[in-house]
Motif scaffolding. Structure first.
Motif, short mmCIF file in Angstrom:
data_model
loop_
_atom_site.label_atom_id
_atom_site.label_comp_id
_atom_site.label_asym_id
_atom_site.label_seq_id
_atom_site.Cartn_x
_atom_site.Cartn_y
_atom_site.Cartn_z
N LEU A 264 0.78 -1.23 -0.08
CA LEU A 264 0.01 -0.13 -0.06
C LEU A 264 0.91 1.25 0.06
O LEU A 264 1.82 1.37 0.90
N VAL A 265 0.83 2.16 -1.03
CA VAL A 265 1.22 3.56 -0.94
C VAL A 265 0.35 4.46 -1.40
O VAL A 265 -0.94 4.02 -1.49
N ARG A 266 0.83 5.82 -1.15
CA ARG A 266 0.02 6.86 -1.39
C ARG A 266 0.67 7.64 -2.43
O ARG A 266 1.78 7.97 -2.37
N ARG A 267 -0.09 8.03 -3.49
CA ARG A 267 0.40 8.86 -4.50
C ARG A 267 -0.53 10.26 -4.85
O ARG A 267 -1.49 9.92 -4.87
N GLU A 268 -0.01 11.33 -4.61
CA GLU A 268 -0.90 12.49 -4.99
C GLU A 268 -2.20 12.42 -4.11
O GLU A 268 -3.26 12.82 -4.69
N GLY A 269 -1.92 11.96 -2.83
CA GLY A 269 -3.29 12.07 -1.86
C GLY A 269 -4.22 10.71 -2.19
O GLY A 269 -5.08 10.70 -1.52
N ARG A 270 -3.69 9.92 -2.93
CA ARG A 270 -4.69 8.75 -3.34
C ARG A 270 -4.12 7.38 -2.86
O ARG A 270 -2.79 7.36 -2.90
N PHE A 271 -4.66 6.40 -2.24
CA PHE A 271 -3.99 5.22 -1.85
C PHE A 271 -4.17 4.28 -2.98
O PHE A 271 -5.00 4.09 -3.72
N VAL A 272 -2.95 3.46 -3.22
CA VAL A 272 -2.63 2.80 -4.33
C VAL A 272 -2.07 1.66 -3.93
O VAL A 272 -1.33 1.39 -2.90
N VAL A 273 -2.71 0.33 -4.57
CA VAL A 273 -1.74 -0.89 -4.32
C VAL A 273 -1.07 -1.23 -5.56
O VAL A 273 -1.62 -1.66 -6.63
N PRO A 274 0.12 -1.19 -5.60
CA PRO A 274 1.13 -1.30 -6.65
C PRO A 274 0.92 -2.57 -6.94
O PRO A 274 1.14 -3.84 -6.14
N GLY A 275 1.07 -3.05 -8.11
CA GLY A 275 0.82 -4.34 -8.82
C GLY A 275 -0.56 -5.02 -8.54
O GLY A 275 -0.72 -6.24 -8.52
N GLY A 276 -1.86 -4.05 -8.15
CA GLY A 276 -2.87 -4.70 -7.50
C GLY A 276 -3.49 -5.83 -8.76
O GLY A 276 -4.14 -7.03 -8.08
N THR A 277 -3.36 -5.56 -9.96
CA THR A 277 -4.19 -6.31 -10.73
C THR A 277 -3.26 -7.77 -10.77
O THR A 277 -3.93 -8.80 -11.17
N LEU A 278 -2.01 -7.84 -10.65
CA LEU A 278 -1.31 -9.06 -10.51
C LEU A 278 -1.72 -9.60 -9.36
O LEU A 278 -1.64 -11.06 -9.26
N PHE A 279 -2.08 -9.09 -8.29
CA PHE A 279 -2.74 -9.70 -7.11
C PHE A 279 -4.08 -10.09 -7.14
O PHE A 279 -4.78 -10.60 -6.29
#
Length: 648
Positions: A264-279
């Motif tokens: 879990l990371v935050r980019r420009e105020g948004r929460f993002v799961v990197p590689g989420g489609t892979l998971f």
């Protein structure tokens, strides 16, 4: 049983925090029950001193002991010559090279693992071809823990390395390796606390994490995630990682069932799961974001009662950007991470700092409900069947099958529970069918469901697809044990017990790439075959002198002892190629040691040398993840190739 450790600190070429590193690790290990801790600094960290200390550790270690080998200092890479830098490296001569070769350290670890499988190797140093230098723009703040002593004669080192390579010794499969950085990355020392002097950034973060009261109950993979976040908050271009059986609890063999922690990371105020489609995440799936209450520089005893409770926030997948998923938060929170998925949460305003301040170290996302669920048929009646059906409703990625073809069937008959695959072959030997086994059966189904989902990985569509060009080859050794390799069929290849395969990848693009080999074995377990570098083997851009192509070590097919010898069974090998670092340990099956007869997965991750635990780093967090998937679907048979494929 005795917990033993050898701590080596070689303070050379401008480093000033190595002795502090050793002192900190001594304190932390003593807190975790280590009673035999041997520290070696200054002259005792010479080449002779280190080798003598490691030999003595091998002589003193007994079956059942737990062992730690720790090194803080410089690491060096000269061409293919990889070594740790002892205190007396400058005394080397053409006939007496004083560097500790990677293969020599590997030999020591191999000896230790033959005595006890509970071995942890911690390396706080790095590979780098450059001299010690200050980081650009931060003069005096950071110091690289890598060095290339150009005036040191290394002729004898090349001779020793060649002799060790010719032996073709087996690799070390059971050691947990904690590395400060990737293979060609950098490790640093710095003043991590004002006025406290320099120390290794990795060692400082590792010690803080191990000081947490919950650390003994958290696997290395999760702990190193927190370490990585803390190092990132120091603004270091450094990527710590955990190789080998990183699902183990610290300094133990035990592996516990853990929730599926997604990055879990935050980019420009948004929460993002990197590689989420892979998971396996897609739009409208729901997750629970977990934010540990964790001040990295406060001692546990300074916390207020209840302060260590985690804040959790429910969210749904809003959009997909490349291979990443962007989350939309729900207007509610809860505390504690033990609540069952789907349990009610209490409404409260979302803390504003979650959207503005740095994420707490170790923040992650838990899947709650996903679109891609695996269906299970429960064939039986009674209390156990009812309890199992209730548990399936709480599993994010499982559901009871009412119509259609399930991926697994649980047959409850005559006091036993047997789980069958789509082809009516049992995944495992029958289990005792008692109410106390519901958790164990559910864990098995979750593991098998993960494997079934990973088998279906394929090239992504749209913007997630990697545009860079990479050449790849799957090869099988034929005849077996001959050293002769031929191309491996992408579909229908027959694999026999004892066969070996390997994968070669070459980068033909102008950008660095990373690759992983992921296998779903005949048992249904998922293994990251390249788990010595779970964040990916780095391939340099086409045209650079080194590492534009790499070949994995041979991977051997084995038949696990808890799988009935009936076949053929499906064996899947995925090659994933991506454009940035991504820890794929979350896709794998955690082996839980419940008894001595539980064996390794079918695709045994034959680990590379201990030195190869070093990682590379790409802190391009604002970029989307793009990837390709190349797959071999084979049939595994439960006998050696020499039998001609006859089923016995």
């Amino acid at each position: 049983m005795t917990l033993r450790a050898v701590l080596i600190g070689a303070q050379t070429f401008g480093l000033t925090g190595v002795h502090t590193d050793v002192e900190v690790m001594h304190r932390v290990l003593a807190k975790h029950g280590f009673t035999d801790i041997r520290a070696h600094v200054e002259e005792e960290a010479s080449y002779a001193g280190i080798t003598q200390a490691l030999r003595q550790l091998c002589r003193d270690t007994r079956q059942g002991d737990g062992v730690v080998v720790y090194f803080s200092g410089h690491g060096s890479l000269r061409g293919d010559l990889q070594y740790l830098v002892p205190f007396d490296i400058e005394q080397s001569t053409p006939a007496d090279f004083r560097g500790l070769l990677a293969a020599e350290l590997t030999d020591v670890v191999r000896v230790l693992t033959r005595i006890t499988p509970n071995v942890t190797c911690v390396l706080d140093c790095c590979h780098s071809g450059g001299a010690v230098r200050e980081a650009a723009g931060e003069s005096g703040r950071w110091r690289l823990k890598s060095v290339d002593p150009a005036d040191v004669a290394h002729d004898d080192g090349l001779v020793r390395a060649a002799a060790l390579a010719r032996r073709n010794a087996p690799l070390v499969p059971h050691v947990v390796r904690l590395a400060a950085c990737q293979q060609h990355g950098s490790a640093f020392e710095a003043e991590v606390r004002p006025g406290a002097g320099r120390q290794g950034v990795f060692t400082a973060a590792l010690a803080d994490v191990l000081d947490m009261s919950t650390a003994p109950q958290v696997p290395w993979s999760a702990l190193v995630g927190r370490v990585r976040d803390r190092v990132k908050q120091q603004h270091m271009l450094q990527w710590p990682d955990a190789g080998g059986p990183s699902g183990r609890l610290p300094f133990a063999l035990e592996e516990r069932s853990e929730p599926e922690r997604l990055p879990l990371v935050r980019r420009e105020g948004r929460f993002v799961v990197p590689g989420g489609t892979l998971f396996g995440l897609h739009q409208k799936d729901s997750v629970r974001m977990v934010f540990p209450h964790d001040d990295p520089w406060r001692e546990p005893m300074d916390r207020e009662p209840g302060e260590q409770e985690d804040t959790t926030v429910q969210a749904t997948v809003d959009t997909v950007e490349g291979g990443d998923v962007v989350l939309r938060t729900e207007p509610m929170t809860s505390t504690g991470t033990d609540a069952a998925p789907g349990a009610p949460v209490r409404e409260a305003p979302l803390p504003a700092e979650l959207f503005t301040a740095e994420l707490p170290p170790g923040s992650y996302a838990l899947p709650l409900r996903v679109h891609d669920r695996r269906f299970v048929r429960v064939d039986g009646d009674g209390p156990l069947a009812d309890a199992l059906r209730r548990r399936l409703t709480d599993c994010p990625r499982l559901a009871e099958a009412h119509d259609g073809q399930p991926f697994a069937t649980v047959l409850l008959r005559k006091g036993t529970a047997t789980v069958f695959d789509r082809g009516a072959l049992p995944f495992r030997e029958p289990l005792e069918a008692t109410p106390s086994q519901v958790s164990r059966i559910t864990e098995l189904l979750e593991e098998l469901g993960r494997g079934d989902r990973v088998r279906d990985l394929c090239d992504p569509e749209g913007s997630a697809r990697l545009a860079a060009e990479a050449e790849f080859h799957f090869e099988i050794e034929a005849p077996a044990h001959s050293g002769v390799w031929r191309p491996m069929a992408r579909v229908g290849e027959q694999l026999y017990e004892g066969d070996r395969y390997r994968v070669t990848v070459a980068n033909h693009s102008d950008e660095p790439l990373h690759f992983w080999v992921l296998g779903v074995g005949l048992s249904g377990r998922t293994a990251l075959v390249t788990n010595d570098q779970p964040s990916g083997y780095r391939l340099e851009p086409h045209g650079t002198p080194h590492r534009t192509a790499r070949t994995t070590k041979p991977i051997r097919i084995t038949w696990p002892g808890d799988v009935p010898r009936l076949g053929p069974r499906r064996e899947t090998v995925h090659l994933l190629v991506g454009d940035r670092t991504m820890d794929l340990n979350v896709l794998t099956s955690g082996m839980r040691r419940r008894s001595a007869n539980v064996t390794d997965p079918a695709l045994v991750p034959l680990l590379q040398e201990v030195w190869e635990a070093f990682r590379d780093q790409s802190l391009q967090g604002a970029e989307e993840f793009h990837y390709r998937v190349h797959t071999v679907q084979a049939d595994a048979l439960p006998q050696p190739r020499e039998t001609g494929g006859r089923i016995r």
